[in-house]
Design a protein around this motif. Sequence first.
Motif, PDB file in Angstrom:
ATOM      1  N   ASN A   1      -9.102  -3.294  -6.189  1.00 48.92           N
ATOM      2  CA  ASN A   1      -7.911  -2.760  -5.520  1.00 48.92           C
ATOM      3  C   ASN A   1      -7.734  -1.247  -5.669  1.00 48.92           C
ATOM      4  O   ASN A   1      -6.778  -0.698  -5.122  1.00 48.92           O
ATOM      5  CB  ASN A   1      -6.638  -3.463  -5.999  1.00 48.92           C
ATOM      6  CG  ASN A   1      -6.597  -4.913  -5.581  1.00 48.92           C
ATOM      7  OD1 ASN A   1      -6.908  -5.240  -4.434  1.00 48.92           O
ATOM      8  ND2 ASN A   1      -6.233  -5.806  -6.507  1.00 48.92           N
TER       9      ASN A   1
ATOM     10  N   ARG B   1      -4.083  -0.753  -4.102  1.00 52.94           N
ATOM     11  CA  ARG B   1      -3.523  -1.862  -3.327  1.00 52.94           C
ATOM     12  C   ARG B   1      -2.844  -2.822  -4.306  1.00 52.94           C
ATOM     13  O   ARG B   1      -3.416  -3.190  -5.325  1.00 52.94           O
ATOM     14  CB  ARG B   1      -4.661  -2.530  -2.562  1.00 52.94           C
ATOM     15  CG  ARG B   1      -4.343  -3.781  -1.805  1.00 52.94           C
ATOM     16  CD  ARG B   1      -5.623  -4.293  -1.141  1.00 52.94           C
ATOM     17  NE  ARG B   1      -5.417  -5.572  -0.491  1.00 52.94           N
ATOM     18  CZ  ARG B   1      -5.532  -6.753  -1.094  1.00 52.94           C
ATOM     19  NH1 ARG B   1      -5.860  -6.793  -2.386  1.00 52.94           N
ATOM     20  NH2 ARG B   1      -5.338  -7.870  -0.426  1.00 52.94           N
TER      21      ARG B   1
ATOM     22  N   TYR C   1       0.868  -1.179   0.000  1.00 56.68           N
ATOM     23  CA  TYR C   1       0.000   0.000   0.000  1.00 56.68           C
ATOM     24  C   TYR C   1       0.906   1.230   0.000  1.00 56.68           C
ATOM     25  O   TYR C   1       2.027   1.181   0.520  1.00 56.68           O
ATOM     26  CB  TYR C   1      -0.864   0.044   1.259  1.00 56.68           C
ATOM     27  CG  TYR C   1      -1.661  -1.207   1.551  1.00 56.68           C
ATOM     28  CD1 TYR C   1      -3.020  -1.271   1.255  1.00 56.68           C
ATOM     29  CD2 TYR C   1      -1.064  -2.311   2.157  1.00 56.68           C
ATOM     30  CE1 TYR C   1      -3.755  -2.410   1.553  1.00 56.68           C
ATOM     31  CE2 TYR C   1      -1.790  -3.456   2.451  1.00 56.68           C
ATOM     32  CZ  TYR C   1      -3.138  -3.497   2.146  1.00 56.68           C
ATOM     33  OH  TYR C   1      -3.869  -4.622   2.438  1.00 56.68           O
TER      34      TYR C   1
END
Length: 635
Positions: A289, A195, A142
């Motif tokens: 994501n 992500r 991240y």
Amino acid sequence: MRKINYFLAALGAIVMTSCTNEEYVGESPGTTQVKKNEAIVFSGGASSLTRADLYGSAAAEKLGGKFVVYGTKHESAEDKTATNDAVVFNNFQVAWTASTAGTTESNSSDWEYVGLQAYDAKPTTQAVKYWDYSASNGHTFYAFSSTDISFPKNETSDKVQVTKVTEDASSLYNKGYSVLVKPGATLNNLYFSDRVPVAEANYDNTVSFTFRNIGAKVRVGFYETIPGYTVKIDKFYIDDDASAAVTSFAEMKNPQTDGFYASLQNVKSSVDQTLNVTYYDNNDATIENRPKLTNPTAGYNYSLKLGDGTGIIGKTLATDAASPTWVAGNTVDNFYIPVFPFEDNSNPMLLKLDFTLTAEDGSPDVIKVRGARAIVPTEFVKWKSNFAYTYLFKISDKTNGTTGEVDANGDPTDPTGLKAITFDAIVVDVTEELQQTITSVSTRSITTYAEGAIANEYKAGKPIYTAITTKTTGGVITPTAIGNAAKNAQIYKLSKAASEAEVLACLTGSPIQGLTLTATTGDEVATIGNTVPLVDGTNPAIKNVKFTPSAAGTYAYVYTTTAYVATTYKAASGAYDSGTTYYLRSGDGSAEHPYVYYAVSVPNADAYTENIDKLFVVETAGTPGDYDVKVIKVQ
């Protein structure tokens, strides 16, 4: 050994009218090969204010030369808990230095983390990290970036403070961040990456991040198309109480002259706000994501202010949509003003203003229009992270304002006589597509939308969706049917370019020479639908009329509240009656010169007898008709 980059690098992209431009700006992070079991390395990117993406030094400049990485490795499958998340990067700082790629094993793209201070105080000197093949269920990364943070974090002075969320009871996609944003924070420099899960097979590849601006941006512009007059805005109106939802224009009675104002629920920027950054799950592979944002804390305003009065109040407005008069903002950023995103907004935008018309022919003719109003439907003011919204308002020859008297709330009490304003509104520039809707206001607000439309234009062959709202609440009306009877809607093809007022004249018995209205048929026939497919992938439930223009030209959407019925006349006969209105007739009854009847004074029986062969009286009284009209230009 091959190297795979995961980046789609895009931050806060604002698609302009050059949205088809795919040219890349800056340098690619490269494709240098690396060996298994060597250092973990990073690269990052950011998109420019066009469709193009930025890499290298251009991306570093957008990110302030730094970002923060949190990374974990997994011996068992990653889930919503933190039990199998072995922390590798505890909010490490990653910094850019030009021309350093390859100088250390931890730097392949000019981004280095070794020897730097971590965001959360420890470690004070970051060490190199290596891929761990015993973590056979992958690594997850991240990242975020802000110009309002310190290394290490300073909870006293930092205007942005970020805390990593390491577990969540509902989903691993909620293991994002909690973000405290204080007044004065620079929202347009606050970015979160997608992500990035990395499978074991890709452990030797550079970890590349897709950074997206977490805020939204809004700009407002005006232009006018009234022939023979210049237009200047005098003031906007808001509600005195900004702590409660505004439900009617009558509540908007507080005049403002120091900027653009409207009534709209929005996140309060004058107090601390705590935001949650999470990620879209795998229910939609196209956005899985990607970061998303919610505002879990209270603190809302119901009066929106943008810019200051120097940009709009008292300024002579531009005359075309291509270069409108913008509300004052950051000119470097094309007049966009950062705002908090607010996808959960449940209120329409209400706009109420006064403006002045001044004749351009040298005469002292000045007309004041007061209490003009517009409603932007709720569905088009749900601001999203990483979106930029442009609201264009067009003052033209149709209005719901008045040139007469107003009440204590600033609402018209006299008839709305000038018919001189409609509002063209809402161009929404998004990260990867350009979404435009246009709101035109008469008695009710009319909003048109065409997917992929740019620069205030619609294209032949592309579906156009049209919705109409109520006078005061912004609720969307469902037309009963397609046609010209009461409560129906109709799409007409115009024989030539025309204004809303000219179309209305044709509908209500005052034909304009050379202008005919033909209901669309065949491939262009209008239908009633229940949803509108926006380019961001959502399909909000909006009752609409859809049609697909087959060729360039001018079209008109017409909603009929009360159908016009023409008054019929017959030749005068019998004795003179002082209580009867008499009419003369012009025209020959042809399409080019239709009959027009106008009242004349007949003072006595002698005048009546002398002119009886030219006089007419009403045979059947007609109905004036109540219509809402939106002209749609198609190229």
